[in-house]
Scaffold this active site. Structure first.
Site, PDB file in Angstrom:
ATOM      1  N   ASN A 355       0.863  -1.181   0.000  1.00 43.51           N
ATOM      2  CA  ASN A 355       0.000   0.000   0.000  1.00 43.51           C
ATOM      3  C   ASN A 355       0.898   1.229   0.000  1.00 43.51           C
ATOM      4  O   ASN A 355       1.781   1.337   0.864  1.00 43.51           O
ATOM      5  CB  ASN A 355      -0.886   0.044   1.248  1.00 43.51           C
ATOM      6  CG  ASN A 355      -1.874  -1.101   1.331  1.00 43.51           C
ATOM      7  OD1 ASN A 355      -2.001  -1.886   0.407  1.00 43.51           O
ATOM      8  ND2 ASN A 355      -2.567  -1.187   2.451  1.00 43.51           N
ATOM      9  N   GLU A 389      -3.175  -0.877  -2.413  1.00 41.76           N
ATOM     10  CA  GLU A 389      -3.877   0.390  -2.151  1.00 41.76           C
ATOM     11  C   GLU A 389      -3.060   1.516  -2.753  1.00 41.76           C
ATOM     12  O   GLU A 389      -1.845   1.582  -2.558  1.00 41.76           O
ATOM     13  CB  GLU A 389      -4.061   0.670  -0.646  1.00 41.76           C
ATOM     14  CG  GLU A 389      -5.190  -0.081   0.023  1.00 41.76           C
ATOM     15  CD  GLU A 389      -5.353   0.322   1.487  1.00 41.76           C
ATOM     16  OE1 GLU A 389      -5.041   1.492   1.822  1.00 41.76           O
ATOM     17  OE2 GLU A 389      -5.794  -0.524   2.287  1.00 41.76           O
TER      18      GLU A 389
END
Length: 1005
Positions: A355, A389
């Site tokens: 992420n 992400e």
């Protein structure tokens, strides 16, 4: 008793990752900084067109607490986030996730969004307390299981792959009551929960993520106490918690490996988080060590044990260990793993999930993502990488017109594409964060990351796709950014006789003062003091010329300038006549014959070299006495300009066949008389008189000189192209057109507007033999409601390359569009592009790649306008011949094809790399295809070219004074620091050499 022992485990079905040696300090991955940090801004920003490989995983994300709501529905137990957010004052506006997006009751609405986006993967998390309300299997809640079965089945039915996160921060409150992740018992409790999920959902779920951002759980949850469970013990708790998280992750990985992998065939990983850390100075070792340590503490804390050798990075062990010793502790606050632990933890991930949102530099920049991905490749043995992400927040005032997210996706995904296509990083998937606006943790509902807008004010929580959803749809559909016809190079040629040129302006390249006579001009320039230039009105017998004479001295360097033009292979040269050089007070009372003789010498030299002069009568340098009586606001200036034109036509007209009356009247009116002056009326009055003056000069030439001199005459208009910031919003579309139309305010000569008398209309309309056009850039226009009045403003697309000028962004396609606009709007007049170019600033670099890129792409768009759109293109002038004084920017911005070394009193003109590229275009009259190379029209840079640099007396003297003061040297000491470069070094290199010689000399003394 913790049932935690690798000795009782059978051999995994899937071979584990190879063990790697521990990271050094700094790690060998510092090669990433060594490779990328020296990149120029151009190299960093250059957009990459291409696609990801077939089978690339595109998706969107969410998490249970952020979207589900139903916090106590159907037997769900409370989580630590329920407890935290339901306490007033913890979240802005006392927001919480009790309802959130109500996804618990809106599976069909969520599936509709996913189906419309045509994503391949949906990453979501399971709510532990919805399945096991008190955290233990004994509290199984079947209705919670049923919810996830319906969601997973719906995804499978729509050919969407579920990517399931087992733990995304929402720990059952009952487990936090036994100290949560600070309790080693959590390892087995978590394994019990994951084992159930594998058994229940694993026949359909093939991608499992154990923890989301364990570093955030440990540091923000148990160290800083910012997020639940809000434990504020930064000294030791985060390290204990991380230790347990790593063991819990390894345990559930092995559980899947041994019990389910053979039958289910899925993948198990962990989503780690990192922000790229860029050293302040790659050449300072301690800065590199600091950046490396930042990554090891954030990312290596969990990645190093899993992907390298089962243990923490040495940088972390040494740092925490040393500080623990200084604190008088008997052992490090960072726990240690046994050899058995290390073997059990190492290799417990099938792919690398990351992420990432930003970069630790002065501002958020997309290029950090490419470097981070390269660092993962170098540091962790070239794993397969999934970006699980990546996204950006926008404020609550943004509903569906989320321009910032569009910029973000276009640039960040392109950086991932560069990492894959250019660097060989094995990027396998990209998950955009997030599917829809949701509860954003400590921010509540004050920001949104979603591709879909959710109206939280309505109980129905309606979802609406944002513009970014449409963009992401296209990116996924195209599997990246394939090269389009708009961008792809067109090979072909301009018409025979096309006028290739380059340009300058009198004030920018000629010296202000001459020995023949004094004169004055109204362009008062404010330049930074370090340029040591004082521009004042010089109308008296002043003897303090300062550095005014040493601008470029084109006045005395005609031969050198002709040689530069020959090098470019151009057959035309656009320059301007200085009104005050010929008529010092702006009137016919005194004609300066010496000034006229200079232009005769220049024109004669051009013609002798077979170069056609293109002469501008007025390029902003108004005689000061005329400005003293109002300048362009005084209607008498119309007659003064006509008189001036008459003198020039009469003197030079038998040699000059291409005339431009006024350069960029829009800039003269707006920037000279509007901005920072009297924007209410003055620009309109000035613009009115500029048009009338142009018309009078045109009629003078047409009636008195055209028959015998046979030239053409027109005006040069400037305009940016404007794109609507939101092409689906009519107000922005109208704003874009308004931007272009306002800049074409001078186009009254082509299609007369009102505000003129009937006689003036007749006098002005049609006063052109061609359309002279200056163009540099494109803007994004958008509507602004300004005090109940319609207005517009402009921005730029962040995918466009930056230049040395804040206002100039590189968007070649806008050039073609505005050329076609002129054709369609004004009846396809013959167009001469009289200025087009790009600036640089900072250290001089003769390898001016940005300018090469700019000319090749802008001129190619002009070729498309000619060949594909039928635009009547007649000529093109590159701005500018040489670096010169760029008006209010002084010498900071450089547009030139030739570098002028101002440290050398002789002001030599030194060709940049762009010279040879532009010369090839002009000599080939366009673009030859790669199949035709090598071709006789190509112009190559001479081999073994030597560009001498002699550092100036100014530099030497400055250093001398500095050393004299600092080191108390006797003033009689002479520092002789002339330096001759045998290489193609720039002035900065030269100055560095001088400094080094100075200090060497002092050391010798």
């Amino acid at each position: 008793v913790i049932n935690y022992s690798p000795s009782c485990r059978s051999k995994p079905v899937r071979p584990s990752l190879p063990s790697l040696p521990p990271s050094e300090i700094p790690s060998k991955s510092k090669v990433v900084w060594e490779k990328f940090s020296p990149q120029t801004k151009f190299e960093r920003q250059l957009y990459h067109y291409g696609t990801f490989p077939e089978g690339f995983h595109w998706g969107v994300s969410s998490s249970a607490y952020q979207v589900e709501g139903g916090w106590n529905a159907d037997g769900k137990g409370p989580s630590v986030w329920d407890t935290f957010t339901q306490k007033p004052g913890n979240i802005p506006n006392n927001d919480n996730g009790d309802v959130a997006c109500d996804s618990y009751n809106k599976i069909d609405a969520d599936l509709y969004m996913l189906r419309a986006l045509k994503v391949q993967t949906y990453r979501f998390s399971l709510s532990w307390s919805r399945i096991f309300p008190n955290g233990y299997k004994s509290s199984l809640n079947q209705k919670g299981v049923d919810y996830y079965n319906r969601l997973i089945n719906g995804l499978i039915a729509n050919n969407i792959t579920p990517m399931v996160t087992l733990y995304h921060w929402d720990l059952p409150q009952a487990l936090q009551n036994i100290n949560g992740w600070d309790n080693p018992e959590m390892i087995n409790i978590f394994n019990e929960y994951c084992d159930f999920c594998y058994a229940t959902f694993g026949d359909r779920v093939k991608f499992w993520i154990t923890f989301n951002e364990p570093q955030t759980i440990a540091w923000s949850g148990y160290g800083l106490g910012q997020i639940p469970p809000n434990v504020n013990q930064p000294g030791d708790a985060p390290y204990r918690v991380a230790h347990n998280l790593l063991k819990a992750h390894a345990q559930v990985y092995h559980t899947y490996d041994e019990k389910y992998r053979a039958s289910q065939g899925g993948l198990v990983s962990i989503s780690l988080n990192a922000e790229w850390a860029e050293p302040l100075d790659i050449n300072v070792p301690r800065e590199v060590v600091a950046a490396d340590r930042a990554l090891q503490f954030q990312l290596g804390w969990f990645a190093h044990p899993i992907f390298k050798n089962g243990d923490y990075p040495d940088a972390m062990k040494w740092q925490v260990g040393n500080k623990s010793e200084l604190q008088g502790l008997t052992e490090s606050r960072l726990p240690s793993f046994t050899d058995e632990d290390k073997a059990f933890i190492q290799g417990t991930a099938d792919v690398f999930c990351i992420n990432t949102y930003t970069t630790k530099v002065q501002k958020a920049v997309a290029w950090g993502l490419r470097r981070l991905l390269n660092w993962l490749k170098e540091e962790y043995g070239d794993p397969e990488i999934y970006i699980t992400e990546n996204g950006v927040a926008t404020g609550i005032d943004i509903t569906v017109d989320d321009t910032d997210r569009i910029f973000f996706l276009n640039t960040y995904i392109d950086e991932a594409l560069k990492a894959h296509n250019l660097d060989g990083v094995r990027v396998k998937g990209y998950i955009a964060s997030s599917l829809m606006d949701s509860f954003e943790w400590l921010k509540g509902y004050t920001v949104g990351y979603g591709l879909h807008y959710v109206n939280f004010k309505l109980s129905s929580r309606p979802r609406s796709p944002k513009r970014s959803a449409h963009l992401y749809f296209d990116i996924m559909k195209n599997n990246g950014f394939p090269l389009t016809e708009d961008v792809e190079m067109l090979y072909g040629h301009f018409p025979e006789g096309f006028m290739w040129s380059t340009a300058s302006a009198s004030y920018q390249v000629q010296s202000i003062l001459t020995n023949e006579t004094e004169f004055c001009l109204s362009y008062l320039l404010l330049v930074s003091s370090n340029e040591d230039i004082c521009f004042i009105c010089l109308c008296s017998n002043t003897t303090d010329r300062g550095r005014l004479e040493s601008r470029w001295k084109s006045y005395n360097k005609i031969a050198e300038d002709i040689n530069s033009l020959k090098t470019l292979r151009v057959r035309h040269y656009r320059f301007s006549v200085s009104w005050p050089r010929i008529m010092p007070d702006g009137t016919t009372r005194k004609i300066n014959d010496a000034g006229l003789n200079y232009y005769h010498r220049l024109v004669d030299a051009l013609l002798e070299a077979n170069i056609t002069p293109q002469v501008t009568l007025y390029h902003w340098d108004l005689p000061q006495p005329l400005q003293d009586v109002g300048g362009w606001e005084n209607e008498t200036i119309v007659e003064r300009f006509r008189d001036y034109a008459d003198v020039v036509f009469n003197s030079l007209g038998d040699k000059v066949k291409f005339w431009i009356t006024i350069n960029e009247p829009y800039i003269v009116a707006l920037h000279g008389y509007g901005i920072n002056a009297n924007p209410g009326t003055a620009p309109y009055i000035a613009g009115h008189n500029l048009l009338k003056a142009h018309a009078e000069a045109w009629h003078l030439y047409n009636d008195k000189y055209r028959a015998k001199q046979g030239g053409i005459i027109g005006i040069t208009i400037n305009s940016d192209w404007a794109e609507p910031r939101n092409p689906y919003k009519q107000e922005d579309v109208d704003a874009a057109m308004r931007v272009v139309q306002v800049q074409f305010c001078s186009s009254t000569i082509f299609s007369i507007h009102d505000k003129f008398t009937a006689a003036e209309v007749a006098r002005i309309k049609g006063t052109h033999d061609y359309f002279g056009f200056n163009h540099y850039t494109t803007v994004l226009a958008f509507y602004v409601d300004f005090q109940n009045q319609e207005h517009y403003d402009a921005d730029s697309d962040r995918t466009w390359l930056e230049s040395g000028s804040d206002w100039l962004k590189v968007n070649p396609m806008g050039f073609r569009k505005i050329l076609k606009f002129i054709k369609d709007e004004y009846g396809n007049p013959p167009i001469f592009v009289t200025e087009n170019g790009v600036s640089e600033r900072g250290p001089v670099n003769l390898n001016d790649t940005l300018r090469i890129h700019y000319y090749e792409n802008y001129i190619n768009q002009a070729l498309k306008a000619y060949l594909l759109d039928g635009v009547d293109m007649r000529g093109y002038a590159a701005w500018s011949l040489m670096d010169n004084l760029e008006w209010t920017m002084g010498y900071d911005e450089r547009f030139g094809l030739f570098y002028v070394n101002r440290s050398d009193p002789s002001l030599p003109r030194i060709p940049k790399k762009s010279v040879w590229h532009y010369a090839t275009i002009t000599n080939c009259n366009g673009f030859i295809s790669p199949a035709e190379i090598p071709h006789g029209c190509q112009i190559h840079e001479p081999e073994g070219n030597i560009y001498p640099f002699v550092c100036s007396f100014t530099v030497s003297f400055t250093l001398y004074v500095y050393l004299s003061v600092i080191l108390s040297l006797p003033p009689s000491i002479q520092l002789k620091m002339n330096y001759q470069s045998k290489d193609r070094r720039d002035e900065v290199d030269c100055i560095q050499q001088v400094y080094q010689q100075s200090f060497d000399y002092v050391d010798h003394l």
